[in-house]
Design a protein around this motif. Structure first.
Motif, mmCIF file in Angstrom:
data_model
loop_
_atom_site.group_PDB
_atom_site.id
_atom_site.type_symbol
_atom_site.label_atom_id
_atom_site.label_comp_id
_atom_site.label_asym_id
_atom_site.label_seq_id
_atom_site.Cartn_x
_atom_site.Cartn_y
_atom_site.Cartn_z
ATOM 1 N N GLU A 67 0.832 -1.206 0.000
ATOM 2 C CA GLU A 67 0.000 0.000 0.000
ATOM 3 C C GLU A 67 0.864 1.252 0.000
ATOM 4 O OE1 GLU A 67 -3.679 1.823 2.622
ATOM 5 O OE2 GLU A 67 -2.067 0.791 3.687
ATOM 6 N N ASN A 68 1.873 1.295 0.857
ATOM 7 C CA ASN A 68 2.729 2.470 1.005
ATOM 8 C C ASN A 68 3.984 2.291 0.152
ATOM 9 O OD1 ASN A 68 1.023 2.096 3.517
ATOM 10 N ND2 ASN A 68 1.766 4.186 3.797
ATOM 11 N N THR A 69 3.835 2.485 -1.138
ATOM 12 C CA THR A 69 4.916 2.222 -2.082
ATOM 13 C C THR A 69 5.421 3.483 -2.769
ATOM 14 O OG1 THR A 69 3.264 1.760 -3.803
ATOM 15 C CG2 THR A 69 4.101 -0.118 -2.539
ATOM 16 N N ASP A 70 4.878 4.638 -2.393
ATOM 17 C CA ASP A 70 5.278 5.886 -3.024
ATOM 18 C C ASP A 70 6.456 6.516 -2.284
ATOM 19 O OD1 ASP A 70 5.169 7.828 -4.938
ATOM 20 O OD2 ASP A 70 3.070 8.366 -4.597
ATOM 21 N N MET A 71 6.955 7.606 -2.808
ATOM 22 C CA MET A 71 8.040 8.335 -2.167
ATOM 23 C C MET A 71 7.707 8.663 -0.716
ATOM 24 S SD MET A 71 9.456 12.139 -3.161
ATOM 25 C CE MET A 71 9.381 11.757 -4.894
ATOM 26 N N ALA A 72 8.711 8.553 0.165
ATOM 27 C CA ALA A 72 8.562 8.879 1.586
ATOM 28 C C ALA A 72 7.542 7.988 2.288
ATOM 29 C CB ALA A 72 8.197 10.350 1.791
ATOM 30 N N TRP A 73 7.376 6.759 1.793
ATOM 31 C CA TRP A 73 6.475 5.766 2.379
ATOM 32 C C TRP A 73 5.026 6.266 2.400
ATOM 33 C CZ3 TRP A 73 3.706 3.775 6.767
ATOM 34 C CH2 TRP A 73 3.670 2.385 6.830
ATOM 35 N N LEU A 74 4.660 7.011 1.364
ATOM 36 C CA LEU A 74 3.279 7.439 1.210
ATOM 37 C C LEU A 74 2.519 6.419 0.373
ATOM 38 C CD1 LEU A 74 3.853 11.227 0.445
ATOM 39 C CD2 LEU A 74 3.233 10.201 2.634
ATOM 40 N N SER A 75 1.200 6.515 0.414
ATOM 41 C CA SER A 75 0.352 5.661 -0.410
ATOM 42 C C SER A 75 -0.018 6.403 -1.681
ATOM 43 C CB SER A 75 -0.920 5.266 0.353
ATOM 44 O OG SER A 75 -1.837 4.643 -0.530
ATOM 45 N N PRO A 76 0.136 5.790 -2.857
ATOM 46 C CA PRO A 76 -0.291 6.452 -4.094
ATOM 47 C C PRO A 76 -1.797 6.444 -4.287
ATOM 48 C CG PRO A 76 0.558 4.266 -4.592
ATOM 49 C CD PRO A 76 0.777 4.488 -3.116
ATOM 50 N N HIS A 77 -2.535 5.744 -3.411
ATOM 51 C CA HIS A 77 -3.976 5.570 -3.591
ATOM 52 C C HIS A 77 -4.824 6.308 -2.560
ATOM 53 C CE1 HIS A 77 -2.848 2.411 -6.385
ATOM 54 N NE2 HIS A 77 -2.143 1.826 -5.434
ATOM 55 N N PHE A 78 -4.289 6.555 -1.341
ATOM 56 C CA PHE A 78 -5.094 7.110 -0.258
ATOM 57 C C PHE A 78 -4.327 8.203 0.482
ATOM 58 C CE2 PHE A 78 -6.408 2.666 -0.783
ATOM 59 C CZ PHE A 78 -7.769 2.818 -1.008
ATOM 60 N N LEU A 79 -5.086 9.113 1.112
ATOM 61 C CA LEU A 79 -4.493 10.124 1.985
ATOM 62 C C LEU A 79 -4.233 9.561 3.373
ATOM 63 C CD1 LEU A 79 -6.675 13.217 1.003
ATOM 64 C CD2 LEU A 79 -4.366 12.662 0.211
ATOM 65 N N SER A 80 -5.085 8.635 3.825
ATOM 66 C CA SER A 80 -4.886 7.967 5.112
ATOM 67 C C SER A 80 -4.545 6.507 4.855
ATOM 68 C CB SER A 80 -6.140 8.069 5.982
ATOM 69 O OG SER A 80 -7.243 7.466 5.331
ATOM 70 N N ASN A 81 -3.721 5.933 5.710
ATOM 71 C CA ASN A 81 -3.278 4.558 5.537
ATOM 72 C C ASN A 81 -4.282 3.580 6.144
ATOM 73 O OD1 ASN A 81 -0.842 5.503 4.396
ATOM 74 N ND2 ASN A 81 0.046 5.755 6.438
ATOM 75 N N SER A 82 -4.124 2.315 5.803
ATOM 76 C CA SER A 82 -4.903 1.255 6.437
ATOM 77 C C SER A 82 -4.572 1.187 7.921
ATOM 78 C CB SER A 82 -4.597 -0.086 5.775
ATOM 79 O OG SER A 82 -3.228 -0.407 5.960
ATOM 80 N N ALA A 83 -5.370 0.456 8.681
ATOM 81 C CA ALA A 83 -5.094 0.288 10.111
ATOM 82 C C ALA A 83 -3.719 -0.348 10.324
ATOM 83 C CB ALA A 83 -6.179 -0.569 10.751
ATOM 84 N N ILE A 84 -3.364 -1.318 9.498
ATOM 85 C CA ILE A 84 -2.064 -1.982 9.626
ATOM 86 C C ILE A 84 -0.933 -0.989 9.436
ATOM 87 C CG2 ILE A 84 -0.513 -3.679 8.578
ATOM 88 C CD1 ILE A 84 -2.958 -5.358 7.874
ATOM 89 N N ASN A 85 -0.961 -0.262 8.319
ATOM 90 C CA ASN A 85 0.161 0.605 7.995
ATOM 91 C C ASN A 85 0.134 1.930 8.755
ATOM 92 O OD1 ASN A 85 1.654 -1.061 6.037
ATOM 93 N ND2 ASN A 85 -0.262 -0.958 4.891
ATOM 94 N N SER A 86 -1.027 2.312 9.290
ATOM 95 C CA SER A 86 -1.047 3.434 10.236
ATOM 96 C C SER A 86 -0.262 3.070 11.486
ATOM 97 C CB SER A 86 -2.493 3.786 10.602
ATOM 98 O OG SER A 86 -3.198 4.277 9.485
ATOM 99 N N TRP A 87 -0.455 1.823 11.963
ATOM 100 C CA TRP A 87 0.302 1.373 13.136
ATOM 101 C C TRP A 87 1.793 1.255 12.826
ATOM 102 C CZ3 TRP A 87 2.130 -3.968 14.104
ATOM 103 C CH2 TRP A 87 2.780 -4.067 15.329
ATOM 104 N N ILE A 88 2.145 0.702 11.660
ATOM 105 C CA ILE A 88 3.553 0.599 11.271
ATOM 106 C C ILE A 88 4.185 1.986 11.237
ATOM 107 C CG2 ILE A 88 5.135 -0.075 9.423
ATOM 108 C CD1 ILE A 88 3.909 -2.446 10.817
ATOM 109 N N GLY A 89 3.489 2.963 10.657
ATOM 110 C CA GLY A 89 4.023 4.317 10.566
ATOM 111 C C GLY A 89 4.228 4.965 11.919
ATOM 112 N N GLU A 90 3.419 4.604 12.889
ATOM 113 C CA GLU A 90 3.520 5.193 14.221
ATOM 114 C C GLU A 90 4.546 4.501 15.108
ATOM 115 O OE1 GLU A 90 -0.287 7.288 16.292
ATOM 116 O OE2 GLU A 90 -0.506 5.183 15.796
ATOM 117 N N GLU A 91 4.575 3.161 15.091
ATOM 118 C CA GLU A 91 5.298 2.442 16.140
ATOM 119 C C GLU A 91 6.448 1.567 15.664
ATOM 120 O OE1 GLU A 91 3.790 1.430 20.157
ATOM 121 O OE2 GLU A 91 2.127 0.642 18.974
ATOM 122 N N LEU A 92 6.713 1.484 14.374
ATOM 123 C CA LEU A 92 7.723 0.535 13.924
ATOM 124 C C LEU A 92 8.645 1.169 12.893
ATOM 125 C CD1 LEU A 92 7.116 -3.216 13.322
ATOM 126 C CD2 LEU A 92 8.594 -1.963 11.769
#
Length: 323
Positions: A41-66
């Motif tokens: 999902e987060n495959t764009d520059m700077a670990w952004l999503s090319p499809h959404f402004l907000s990430n999935s629950a999984i990748n929101s957690w990855i972005g915050e805590e991992l």
């Protein structure tokens, strides 16, 4: 971000080395601070999503805590180079830090957003009485997601498999190997967190792409003070219109409270739906509109609200500059 301390900082900083070798199996080494590439999902520059402004629950957690602070080594083979339809990559990583990973997942639950914690950042959460009171756990109502507490080395293993440019599968196993009885002078505990992640992307046609991810794991803090299993998954689709892209995603998430600490309920469950419409305004500018519904139950919400249940609607409008 309003819920952190840093206004300017680093989310990723790494060096990548790909030596030129004659063999069709190529080595690669990455050193520094970075995300493991478990997301489709987060495959764009700077670990952004090319499809959404907000990430999935999984990748929101990855972005915050991992985040990985260490080294990753891999071997890969490009199918086109050997005149085959299949390409693959096998990798392993070693890291330190991430000892507090699991804090937000347990004491706040899954969330859907675009936040990426910065190194040395501090993320605040609601000061639950059992956590912050001096005669209870006496821990702070914040976490530093990438702090090292027990000096143990964590690891992860991963594999990518792709069929031409049509389909891709990614599997990762992550274990921070934290010692859950260790606590630092700020009263931050180490959390033993491990999980499996499986991601799939399939290009069904020249216009329609389907992608999905599933996550299953557990986290432990103290001698069974907090013990949770967590699960989350999403399915998403992106459709190319004449001069725009329409994307949709369905999320499910669940945290199961397995410990016997009755004063600290961690159970949560929910689901979300996201719709996104993106249209290029020029070669550099893109206009995006997004609507999201997120609803579920969070057991510890009764400390601040009258009900465990919540229902959140959000609408976003963004102009993105890419160059």
């Amino acid at each position: 971000y309003s819920d952190g301390e840093k206004t300017v900082g680093v989310s990723q900083l790494f060096a990548q080395y790909r030596p030129l070798v004659r063999h069709t199996i190529k080595p690669e080494v990455k050193v520094g601070a970075f995300y493991p590439a478990l997301s489709v999902e987060n495959t764009d520059m700077a670990w952004l999503s090319p499809h959404f402004l907000s990430n999935s629950a999984i990748n929101s957690w990855i972005g915050e805590e991992l985040r990985i602070g260490g080294v990753e080594a891999s071997l890969r083979q490009n199918g086109r180079q050997v005149r085959r339809s299949w390409s693959w990559k096998a990798l392993a990583g070693l890291f330190k830090g991430n000892d507090t990973t699991g804090t937000l997942l347990s004491w706040r639950g899954f969330a859907l957003h675009d936040r990426q914690s910065l190194f040395d950042d501090r993320v605040n959460f609601y000061p639950l009485p059992w956590i912050v009171n001096d005669d209870e756990l006496n821990a702070p109502a914040w976490t530093e997601p990438f702090r090292e507490i027990d000096n143990r080395i964590g690891f992860y293993l991963g594999g990518h498999l792709a069929y031409q440019r049509q389909s891709e599968l990614r599997y990762y196993y992550y274990d921070n190997r934290a010692n859950p009885i260790k606590v630092d002078p700020d009263r931050l505990y180490a959390w033993r967190t491990k999980f499996h992640s499986l991601s799939v992307r399939h290009r069904l046609s020249s216009k329609l792409t389907l992608f999905s991810q599933a996550l299953a794991g557990s986290t432990l803090m103290g001698e069974d003070i907090v013990s949770n299993h967590f699960y989350s998954a999403y399915v998403a689709a992106s459709y190319q219109l004449d001069n725009a892209v329409l994307s949709t995603r369905l999320d499910w998430y669940h945290v199961i409270d397995d410990d016997s600490t009755w004063r600290d309920p961690n159970r949560s469950i929910g689901q979300a739906m996201t719709l996104n419409y993106s249209r290029p305004l020029s070669e550099l500018l893109t206009l995006s509109a997004e609507w999201q519904l997120n609803k579920g139950q969070q057991a510890n919400r009764v400390e601040a609200q009258y009900s465990e249940s919540f229902s959140e609607h959000s609408a976003k409008l963004a102009i993105t500059l890419r160059y």
